[in-house]
Every structure is written in structure tokens, then in C-alpha cells.
Scaffold this motif. Structure first.
Motif, mmCIF file in Angstrom:
data_model
loop_
_atom_site.group_PDB
_atom_site.id
_atom_site.type_symbol
_atom_site.label_atom_id
_atom_site.label_comp_id
_atom_site.label_asym_id
_atom_site.label_seq_id
_atom_site.Cartn_x
_atom_site.Cartn_y
_atom_site.Cartn_z
ATOM 1 N N SER A 125 -9.636 -2.558 4.975
ATOM 2 C CA SER A 125 -8.368 -2.556 4.249
ATOM 3 C C SER A 125 -7.698 -1.184 4.331
ATOM 4 O O SER A 125 -6.489 -1.072 4.520
ATOM 5 C CB SER A 125 -8.641 -2.953 2.797
ATOM 6 N N ALA A 126 -8.528 -0.133 4.236
ATOM 7 C CA ALA A 126 -7.972 1.222 4.322
ATOM 8 C C ALA A 126 -7.446 1.520 5.721
ATOM 9 O O ALA A 126 -6.439 2.212 5.885
ATOM 10 C CB ALA A 126 -9.034 2.240 3.925
ATOM 11 N N ARG A 159 0.863 -1.173 0.000
ATOM 12 C CA ARG A 159 0.000 0.000 0.000
ATOM 13 C C ARG A 159 0.902 1.227 0.000
ATOM 14 O O ARG A 159 1.719 1.411 0.902
ATOM 15 C CB ARG A 159 -0.903 0.027 1.220
ATOM 16 N N GLU A 179 -10.408 1.701 15.884
ATOM 17 C CA GLU A 179 -9.063 2.232 15.986
ATOM 18 C C GLU A 179 -8.094 1.244 15.360
ATOM 19 O O GLU A 179 -8.123 0.055 15.660
ATOM 20 C CB GLU A 179 -8.723 2.442 17.471
ATOM 21 N N SER A 180 -7.238 1.743 14.484
ATOM 22 C CA SER A 180 -6.190 0.892 13.910
ATOM 23 C C SER A 180 -4.850 1.471 14.310
ATOM 24 O O SER A 180 -4.772 2.535 14.935
ATOM 25 C CB SER A 180 -6.313 0.849 12.386
ATOM 26 N N VAL A 181 -3.782 0.761 13.952
ATOM 27 C CA VAL A 181 -2.453 1.267 14.246
ATOM 28 C C VAL A 181 -2.307 2.682 13.701
ATOM 29 O O VAL A 181 -1.724 3.557 14.326
ATOM 30 C CB VAL A 181 -1.377 0.337 13.643
ATOM 31 N N LYS A 182 -2.928 2.922 12.536
ATOM 32 C CA LYS A 182 -2.728 4.194 11.852
ATOM 33 C C LYS A 182 -3.629 5.315 12.340
ATOM 34 O O LYS A 182 -3.197 6.466 12.380
ATOM 35 C CB LYS A 182 -2.963 4.002 10.336
ATOM 36 N N ALA A 183 -4.885 5.012 12.663
ATOM 37 C CA ALA A 183 -5.835 6.101 12.923
ATOM 38 C C ALA A 183 -7.051 5.598 13.682
ATOM 39 O O ALA A 183 -7.325 4.401 13.711
ATOM 40 C CB ALA A 183 -6.288 6.721 11.601
ATOM 41 N N ALA A 184 -7.771 6.528 14.298
ATOM 42 C CA ALA A 184 -9.066 6.228 14.897
ATOM 43 C C ALA A 184 -10.134 6.809 13.977
ATOM 44 O O ALA A 184 -10.018 7.946 13.535
ATOM 45 C CB ALA A 184 -9.169 6.844 16.277
ATOM 46 N N GLN A 215 2.755 -0.280 4.101
ATOM 47 C CA GLN A 215 2.678 -1.671 4.562
ATOM 48 C C GLN A 215 2.563 -2.602 3.367
ATOM 49 O O GLN A 215 2.186 -2.185 2.273
ATOM 50 C CB GLN A 215 1.492 -1.876 5.497
ATOM 51 N N THR A 232 -6.983 -2.405 16.129
ATOM 52 C CA THR A 232 -6.513 -2.737 17.480
ATOM 53 C C THR A 232 -7.595 -2.600 18.538
ATOM 54 O O THR A 232 -7.446 -3.092 19.643
ATOM 55 C CB THR A 232 -5.346 -1.817 17.877
ATOM 56 N N THR A 269 -16.228 3.889 17.712
ATOM 57 C CA THR A 269 -14.943 4.224 17.101
ATOM 58 C C THR A 269 -14.219 2.932 16.759
ATOM 59 O O THR A 269 -14.237 1.986 17.543
ATOM 60 C CB THR A 269 -14.061 5.014 18.090
ATOM 61 N N ILE A 277 1.273 -4.840 11.927
ATOM 62 C CA ILE A 277 1.598 -5.629 13.122
ATOM 63 C C ILE A 277 2.425 -6.861 12.744
ATOM 64 O O ILE A 277 3.435 -7.174 13.387
ATOM 65 C CB ILE A 277 0.310 -5.988 13.894
ATOM 66 N N GLY A 291 -6.222 -0.661 7.907
ATOM 67 C CA GLY A 291 -5.096 -1.503 8.324
ATOM 68 C C GLY A 291 -5.423 -2.194 9.637
ATOM 69 O O GLY A 291 -6.595 -2.228 10.069
ATOM 70 N N ASP A 292 -4.411 -2.740 10.295
ATOM 71 C CA ASP A 292 -4.610 -3.575 11.484
ATOM 72 C C ASP A 292 -5.455 -2.877 12.540
ATOM 73 O O ASP A 292 -5.045 -1.879 13.127
ATOM 74 C CB ASP A 292 -3.256 -3.924 12.107
ATOM 75 N N ILE A 333 -5.460 4.551 21.587
ATOM 76 C CA ILE A 333 -4.145 5.136 21.332
ATOM 77 C C ILE A 333 -4.232 6.648 21.505
ATOM 78 O O ILE A 333 -5.147 7.286 20.985
ATOM 79 C CB ILE A 333 -3.682 4.785 19.899
ATOM 80 N N ARG A 376 -2.897 9.929 20.303
ATOM 81 C CA ARG A 376 -2.169 10.286 19.081
ATOM 82 C C ARG A 376 -1.607 11.694 19.139
ATOM 83 O O ARG A 376 -1.947 12.476 20.035
ATOM 84 C CB ARG A 376 -3.093 10.117 17.880
ATOM 85 N N THR A 416 1.209 5.215 19.114
ATOM 86 C CA THR A 416 0.842 4.054 18.306
ATOM 87 C C THR A 416 0.525 2.889 19.225
ATOM 88 O O THR A 416 0.638 3.001 20.446
ATOM 89 C CB THR A 416 1.979 3.672 17.324
ATOM 90 N N ARG A 475 -10.248 11.721 22.940
ATOM 91 C CA ARG A 475 -11.633 11.958 22.527
ATOM 92 C C ARG A 475 -12.530 12.270 23.727
ATOM 93 O O ARG A 475 -13.595 11.689 23.910
ATOM 94 C CB ARG A 475 -12.151 10.758 21.728
#
Lengths: 363, 126
Positions: free
Chosen positions: B35-36, A20, B62-67, A32, B41, B60, A37, B38-39, A298, A300, A319, A348
Motif C-alpha cells: 500500500s505504501a 493518500r 519497483e513502483s511508479v513512485k520508488a524502487a 493518489q 511495476t 528490488t 496507473i 503504490g502500483d 525505471i 529515476r 517514471t 543500480r
């Protein structure tokens, strides 16, 4: 062409591998392949191969090379021996960071510098400005080099399959020049940005795809997979390494970031010395602290940190730590507040207790 | 190419909704969405009894990348949130249309589902 993204020499391979691709610091880079992970665990347990060709490179050579570098760098360059590299920061007069870089000593009067992608043009201009009047040239080699990071406990075994370079004897931050997977003119350096053992390999751009393929082939039986910038970020944060624009920046100094070990006040003069010295002696107004959360959410970048109802800082990076299985991050916190304890972070609208960490999350 | 099952309805915000024989509905996020992201969590979901109107944030993911916020596709009341996601949030990545349903709801107006996208219309926005 503000929207034109640069492509690394490995771009066709990323497409072939199903990466990606996302914009990063002006480059289209793989964030990735199989998943952040999974890639993170591969580096901790076996090995990962990163394309970090977006990183910039400059060569500094001439009779005054040491003089220039010891003027612009906070760490000491005169004592660096050929065949060795050193982490250092370049500071502004006010102590803020121009960039953090690794300087390789190629010879008496020749150095090679690895620059952050987002800062490369600014760094080269900065070096040239301060080179005026000196007998030294600063050569922009950004487009000449590709760069691979082979990181993980199996890195050495994998590298041995594709090169006869005597890299096994290299200590951390030492490097060797030679042939890797039939590509001449490579630099193999025992450095990395993951907290796992491994190497960074600088290679002539035109050889990048061949060398990457050879490494992936040689490493597959040992668990090597291609790894992207997403895992690189979670790995470096677990290891407590700063990222420019997060833990260090034009407004966060190396003293604030806990990088005082890379600032050598024993040098009589360098750019930023007086400002950094004041911070080091008086204590900076705020400093970078790492934390984890006993929570699922997380915290951020930009999340506010509180001591009671008083806002005392903000999150710089955050992260999920795949190794710890919980959220981790870094925050810039006002002097005295970290030691007082009892800090919370706003996620939040909810205040989540922070567990401050003395050292990196992985050794 | 991401999967778009034909027996579901969709929103432009990449939620799916499945009508069940008993008149309740399940809601989750699409293959494209997982898919957008990602993992994944963590998935933060509402308690039974919570009520939402169409477009409300009900949770919500939440992925490694964003919430990312989750939006109610239609007015509804929560019957149950999927507790399996608490221990295995990665189900969202592995089974977005099956094991990773997020909430089971009672629709305020069962006919409201007809205002949502069908599979062909959703596939067209991807």
C-alpha cells in the motif's frame, strides 16, 4: 513553523475520498486515490479531477502592467489578447529559470498569473522588485483561489453539465469568466498539464468543495474519478511538459529545456535575454532530452547517463509510462552526445540502453 | 487498516515469511508495504541457488513512485522465484500474501524463524 503543511480548501474532501496525502511543496496534497496507473488511464480514456489549489496566483494591474511583464517574461505579453493565456518563463539574468508560469490577460492593464506552488512567494517578490518605479501593483492572491484541473476526453461533456459558460467555443489557451456549479467568479481555461484535452478552473476558495462535488457527481457516469499528483506527474512526463526543479530550474534555462518557442528574442529587452541569446546562437552546453527504456526498471532523478565510459549527463525525471507500458524519463545531456546515440543510463549499477525520443510520448 | 494474517512471521522491514509443511518457506512483502509503495511495476528477484544471510538485499520491488530493496528476513537459499510476478507485478498490490509470494527458500537454520515478529508484534510497529 517549518513543519506546518498548508491545506487546500479541498482537504476535507480528499480525506473523505480516501486519498493518500503527502507533503508536496509545503502543502499536504493527494498523491493518489485509487492508484496512480488507474488514475492515469482515466485521464487518457475518460476524465480525472485534480486538486491543484497548491498552485499560486498573482494579479498584476496598472498602466505599466505590460511593461513589467514584458520585462520579466521571456514570451511576449504585449500581443496577448484579453481572454487568452500564454505559457512563459521568468528568467534570471544568467538565463536560469525563476519559474515557468501561465499569464492570463484579463483586460488592457490587468493580468492574472498562475505560479508553481514551490516558487509562488519567490515569484511574487521577483515581480514586485521589478515593479519598483513602475505604475503597477502586484497582488498576492494565492490564498483567495482554489484550482481544479478537469482533464480527459470527457472533460467538455462533464463541464457542460455544471455550467452554462460558452466554454465549447474556447480554443486552447483561451478562457471565460463566470458561474460554475452555482459558484460565481470562476475562471474556466482550456489549459492543462496532462497532454489530454481539458480545463483548468480557478474558483473562489470557499466554493471549492461544492464545485468539486458537483463535477464528480456529474462526471461519474462518464468515468470521471478523482486523480492525484502521482498521475499528474506521469501524465505530464508522457506529454513532455517540464516541471520546475526537474527539466527547468535555476540552472537549466528554457533554451536548454527545448522551450525556445517561449523565448521571444524579437523583444528588445527582457531579463536573461543576452544569456539566452548566446545559448541559442552558440548552442547550450547541455540540453534536455526525453527517453524511454526497453526495460522493466525505471531510471529515476539523478541516475547517471553514459556514452561509453564517459559520464555525459543525468536523469531529471523518470517514471513508468502507463500508456506505453514502459519506463520513460528526461535527462540533461552534454552537447553533441544525444545526437551521437548509444547512450546508457545507470540503474543500480547496471547500464541500460536509452531510446531517445524526438517528441512527446503522447500527441 | 492493512491486513496482518496471524499465521505468518514478519520483519520490521515489512516482509512476511510463511513456513510450509515441507520445511521450505515463502517470503513476500506485507499489505502495508504494497500500500505504501503504490502500483508495483516490476519485481527483480534472484535465481535459484542464490544464498543470502539475514539482512541481505535479495531483490528490488519497483513502483511508479520508488524502487525499494527487499531484505532476506533470515539466512536462506533460493529454491524458486515467483515467475508470475514477471508478467503481473500488480499481483503484489492485489494479493500480497497469496499470489505475490516472491521467493521460496530453504532456511539455513529452521529455528531462525522464531526470532521474527509474530502478527501482534508486527501490527504494533505499523
Amino acid at each position: 513553523m517549518p513543519d506546518m503543511l498548508s491545506l487546500t480548501p479541498l482537504h476535507p474532501l480528499h480525506v473523505e475520498l480516501g486519498a493518500r496525502l503527502v507533503p508536496f511543496a509545503g502543502w499536504e496534497m493527494p498523491v493518489q486515490y485509487s492508484g496512480i496507473i488507474e488514475e492515469h488511464h482515466a485521464v487518457r480514456r475518460a476524465c480525472g479531477l485534480f486538486d491543484v489549489s497548491h498552485m499560486g496566483e498573482a494579479r498584476v494591474r496598472g498602466a505599466d502592467a505590460v511593461r513589467l511583464l514584458d520585462r520579466v517574461m521571456t514570451n511576449e505579453m504585449a500581443s496577448l489578447r484579453a481572454g487568452h493565456a500564454r505559457y512563459t518563463v521568468m528568467c534570471q539574468p544568467d538565463g536560469g529559470c525563476v519559474d515557468d508560469v501561465i499569464v492570463y490577460r484579463m483586460g488592457d492593464a490587468e493580468f492574472f498569473i498562475c505560479l508553481n506552488a514551490s516558487n509562488a512567494a519567490k515569484d511574487i517578490a521577483w515581480l514586485r522588485t521589478h515593479a519598483q518605479g513602475l505604475s503597477v501593483e502586484v497582488v498576492d492572491e494565492c490564498s483567495r483561489w482554489a484550482q481544479l484541473a478537469l482533464q480527459g476526453p470527457k472533460a467538455e461533456e462533464i463541464l457542460a453539465k455544471v455550467t452554462t459558460l460558452p466554454f465549447a467555443s474556447l480554443r486552447r489557451f483561451a478562457f471565460a469568466e463566470g458561474i460554475v456549479a452555482d459558484a460565481a467568479g470562476c475562471v474556466v481555461s482550456r489549459t492543462g498539464y496532462t497532454g489530454s484535452p481539458g480545463f483548468e478552473i480557478y474558483l473562489p476558495a470557499e466554493t471549492a468543495v461544492t464545485v468539486a462535488r458537483a463535477l464528480l457527481e456529474a462526471g461519474r457516469p462518464l468515468g470521471l474519478i478523482p486523480t492525484g499528483l502521482g498521475a499528474r506527474d506521469s501524465l505530464r512526463l508522457e506529454a513532455g511538459y517540464p516541471l520546475y526543479g526537474h527539466e527547468i530550474s535555476g540552472t537549466i534555462s528554457p533554451i536548454q529545456a527545448g522551450l525556445g518557442w517561449a523565448v521571444k528574442f524579437s523583444k528588445p529587452d527582457f531579463i536573461g535575454r543576452e544569456a539566452l541569446r548566446r545559448q541559442a546562437e552558440g548552442g547550450p552546453a547541455s540540453s534536455v532530452t526525453f527517453f524511454s527504456l526497453d526495460d522493466r526498471r525505471i531510471a529515476r532523478q539523478g541516475a547517471a547517463v553514459f556514452a561509453g565510459d564517459l559520464r555525459v549527463g543525468e536523469v531529471l525525471s523518470g517514471t513508468q509510462s502507463p500508456t506505453l507500458g514502459k519506463p520513460i524519463g528526461s535527462a540533461l545531456i552534454a552537447a553533441g552526445q544525444a545526437a551521437a546515440g548509444g547512450l546508457t543510463v545507470d540503474i543500480r549499477g547496471q547500464r541500460v540502453p536509452m531510446v531517445l525520443s524526438a517528441g512527446p510520448f503522447v500527441k | 487498516m492493512s491486513q496482518v494474517p496471524t499465521d505468518l512471521r514478519y520483519t520490521k522491514e515489512h516482509e512476511w515469511i510463511r513456513m510450509r509443511p515441507d520445511g521450505t518457506a515463502e517470503i513476500g512483502i506485507t499489505d502495508h508495504a504494497q500500500s505504501a509503495l503504490g502500483d508495483v511495476t516490476y519485481v527483480d528477484l534472484p535465481k535459484a541457488g542464490a544464498k543470502f544471510v539475514a539482512g541481505d538485499t535479495f531483490g528490488t520491488v519497483e513502483s511508479v513512485k520508488a524502487a525499494s530493496d527487499l531484505y532476506a528476513p533470515v539466512a536462506c537459499e533460493i529454491i524458486e522465484s515467483n515467475s508470475a510476478l514477471d508478467g503481473a507485478p500488480d499481483l503484489v498490490n492485489r494479493e500480497p500474501y497469496a499470489g505475490a509470494w516472491m521467493i521460496r527458500v530453504r532456511l539455513a537454520d529452521p529455528s531462525s524463524i522464531s526470532s521474527l515478529l509474530d502478527a501482534a508484534a508486527y501490527a504494533a510497529v505499523l
